[in-house]
Scaffold this motif. Structure first.
Motif, PDB file in Angstrom:
ATOM      1  N   ILE A 142     -77.942 -78.965  38.189  1.00 17.10           N
ATOM      2  CA  ILE A 142     -78.897 -78.115  37.461  1.00 17.10           C
ATOM      3  C   ILE A 142     -79.842 -78.976  36.631  1.00 17.10           C
ATOM      4  O   ILE A 142     -81.055 -78.751  36.589  1.00 17.10           O
ATOM      5  CB  ILE A 142     -78.142 -77.115  36.556  1.00 17.10           C
ATOM      6  CG1 ILE A 142     -77.395 -76.088  37.416  1.00 17.10           C
ATOM      7  CG2 ILE A 142     -79.114 -76.407  35.612  1.00 17.10           C
ATOM      8  CD1 ILE A 142     -76.472 -75.183  36.628  1.00 17.10           C
ATOM      9  N   GLY A 143     -79.269 -80.001  35.961  1.00 13.75           N
ATOM     10  CA  GLY A 143     -80.092 -80.895  35.149  1.00 13.75           C
ATOM     11  C   GLY A 143     -81.106 -81.653  35.985  1.00 13.75           C
ATOM     12  O   GLY A 143     -82.270 -81.791  35.605  1.00 13.75           O
ATOM     13  N   GLN A 172     -85.251 -81.526  35.797  1.00 10.99           N
ATOM     14  CA  GLN A 172     -86.110 -82.699  35.627  1.00 10.99           C
ATOM     15  C   GLN A 172     -87.150 -82.785  36.735  1.00 10.99           C
ATOM     16  O   GLN A 172     -88.308 -83.131  36.504  1.00 10.99           O
ATOM     17  CB  GLN A 172     -85.263 -83.980  35.599  1.00 10.99           C
ATOM     18  CG  GLN A 172     -84.251 -84.036  34.470  1.00 10.99           C
ATOM     19  CD  GLN A 172     -84.844 -83.668  33.120  1.00 10.99           C
ATOM     20  OE1 GLN A 172     -85.704 -84.361  32.599  1.00 10.99           O
ATOM     21  NE2 GLN A 172     -84.397 -82.561  32.550  1.00 10.99           N
ATOM     22  N   THR A 173     -86.725 -82.451  37.963  1.00 12.46           N
ATOM     23  CA  THR A 173     -87.665 -82.450  39.089  1.00 12.46           C
ATOM     24  C   THR A 173     -88.749 -81.399  38.880  1.00 12.46           C
ATOM     25  O   THR A 173     -89.932 -81.643  39.139  1.00 12.46           O
ATOM     26  CB  THR A 173     -86.915 -82.167  40.408  1.00 12.46           C
ATOM     27  OG1 THR A 173     -85.899 -83.156  40.593  1.00 12.46           O
ATOM     28  CG2 THR A 173     -87.866 -82.208  41.593  1.00 12.46           C
ATOM     29  N   TYR A 178     -95.545 -81.279  35.093  1.00  7.22           N
ATOM     30  CA  TYR A 178     -96.303 -82.318  34.384  1.00  7.22           C
ATOM     31  C   TYR A 178     -97.444 -82.838  35.267  1.00  7.22           C
ATOM     32  O   TYR A 178     -98.579 -83.000  34.807  1.00  7.22           O
ATOM     33  CB  TYR A 178     -95.367 -83.462  33.998  1.00  7.22           C
ATOM     34  CG  TYR A 178     -96.036 -84.593  33.257  1.00  7.22           C
ATOM     35  CD1 TYR A 178     -96.193 -84.549  31.873  1.00  7.22           C
ATOM     36  CD2 TYR A 178     -96.517 -85.714  33.939  1.00  7.22           C
ATOM     37  CE1 TYR A 178     -96.809 -85.582  31.190  1.00  7.22           C
ATOM     38  CE2 TYR A 178     -97.136 -86.753  33.265  1.00  7.22           C
ATOM     39  CZ  TYR A 178     -97.274 -86.682  31.890  1.00  7.22           C
ATOM     40  OH  TYR A 178     -97.893 -87.710  31.220  1.00  7.22           O
ATOM     41  N   SER A 179     -97.148 -83.088  36.530  1.00  4.94           N
ATOM     42  CA  SER A 179     -98.172 -83.575  37.468  1.00  4.94           C
ATOM     43  C   SER A 179     -99.293 -82.555  37.634  1.00  4.94           C
ATOM     44  O   SER A 179    -100.476 -82.914  37.715  1.00  4.94           O
ATOM     45  CB  SER A 179     -97.539 -83.873  38.834  1.00  4.94           C
ATOM     46  OG  SER A 179     -96.596 -84.917  38.727  1.00  4.94           O
ATOM     47  N   LYS A 180     -98.921 -81.288  37.661  1.00  4.32           N
ATOM     48  CA  LYS A 180     -99.930 -80.228  37.763  1.00  4.32           C
ATOM     49  C   LYS A 180    -100.818 -80.227  36.521  1.00  4.32           C
ATOM     50  O   LYS A 180    -102.039 -80.048  36.604  1.00  4.32           O
ATOM     51  CB  LYS A 180     -99.238 -78.872  37.921  1.00  4.32           C
ATOM     52  CG  LYS A 180    -100.195 -77.724  38.204  1.00  4.32           C
ATOM     53  CD  LYS A 180     -99.439 -76.422  38.426  1.00  4.32           C
ATOM     54  CE  LYS A 180    -100.404 -75.272  38.685  1.00  4.32           C
ATOM     55  NZ  LYS A 180     -99.677 -73.986  38.863  1.00  4.32           N
ATOM     56  N   LYS A 238     -94.673 -76.354  28.943  1.00  6.77           N
ATOM     57  CA  LYS A 238     -93.583 -75.870  29.793  1.00  6.77           C
ATOM     58  C   LYS A 238     -92.715 -77.031  30.268  1.00  6.77           C
ATOM     59  O   LYS A 238     -91.479 -76.949  30.266  1.00  6.77           O
ATOM     60  CB  LYS A 238     -94.165 -75.114  30.993  1.00  6.77           C
ATOM     61  CG  LYS A 238     -93.122 -74.396  31.832  1.00  6.77           C
ATOM     62  CD  LYS A 238     -93.785 -73.570  32.921  1.00  6.77           C
ATOM     63  CE  LYS A 238     -92.737 -72.837  33.761  1.00  6.77           C
ATOM     64  NZ  LYS A 238     -93.388 -72.040  34.842  1.00  6.77           N
ATOM     65  N   ALA A 239     -93.376 -78.127  30.660  1.00  7.06           N
ATOM     66  CA  ALA A 239     -92.638 -79.310  31.110  1.00  7.06           C
ATOM     67  C   ALA A 239     -91.792 -79.889  29.980  1.00  7.06           C
ATOM     68  O   ALA A 239     -90.651 -80.313  30.194  1.00  7.06           O
ATOM     69  CB  ALA A 239     -93.607 -80.366  31.635  1.00  7.06           C
TER      70      ALA A 239
END
Length: 223
Positions: free
Chosen positions: A18-19, A23-24, A30-32, A54-55
């Motif tokens: 889940i963690g 992170q993925t 973040y990239s978006k 949100k990230a």
């Protein structure tokens, strides 16, 4: 007992999965946000801030949260620049317009397939300039990259073909501040985010007390 151990191991593996998924997901968001930030419009910057927030909520590490905060500060700085009233442009003559077009075409022709990147996405400074300048390595397939823009309180300078040295003025304000140093080559640009902590009020009070003491007693304290 073996069942309990097996259940604990399964739960541990589940939490790890889940963690890792979180992170993925955070990396993707973040990239978006970074892609939206590059568009540099009011709408895209506002959307980028939402993505970075949100990230930040998904990242488990302080490093992940810090880089989101850095980009949020950068987006807010860029929004202020966009909202700032622009001075009236000077009248452009026909010759000036033709010259500008020729220069822009020459610039585009000269720089093809530009690749430019920085060793750091952001730099953090204390409220006071202590410990000297910080440096960032610039990797570019052209040597004539340049610093296009920077905040008034930041002094960024090019050193050779692969370094930028950054200094900041003391932040005497009550709020931390962020700004963006834009580095450009051809029609490609990258941003270096500069963060600076707010003024240390406790330190200012102590320094004020020392000044008062010196003015009254000449800096000498009775034993």
């Amino acid at each position: 007992m073996k069942k309990i151990i097996r259940i604990c191991l399964c739960l541990a593996m589940l939490f790890i999965a889940i963690g890792a998924h979180a992170q993925t997901a955070a990396d993707g968001i973040y990239s978006k946000g970074m892609a939206l930030k590059k568009q540099r419009t009011k709408t895209s910057l506002t959307q980028a801030i939402a993505n970075f927030r949100k990230a930040k909520g998904l990242y488990a590490t302080e490093a992940g949260k810090d880089k989101c905060d850095a980009q949020i500060g950068a987006c807010n700085y860029l929004l202020k620049r966009i909202n700032k009233p622009k001075p009236k442009p000077k009248p452009i003559t026909k010759n000036d317009a033709q010259k500008t077009v020729v220069e822009e075409v020459a610039q585009v022709d000269k720089h093809k397939n530009v690749e430019i990147s920085l060793s750091e996405d952001y730099l953090d400074f204390k409220s006071r300039m202590e410990g000297g300048a910080q440096s960032v390595t610039v990797t570019c397939n052209y040597d004539d990259w340049y610093i296009e823009d920077q905040p008034k309180w930041v002094k960024a300078s090019k050193a050779g073909n692969d370094k930028i040295y950054v200094e900041v003025e003391d932040n005497l304000g009550k709020e931390k501040r962020s700004g963006v140093v834009s580095i450009k080559c051809g029609d490609v640009d990258v941003d270096l985010v500069i963060n600076q902590k707010k003024a240390d009020i406790t330190r200012k009070v102590k320094e004020g007390a020392v000044k008062v003491w010196k003015s009254l007693f000449g800096g000498k304290k009775d034993k």
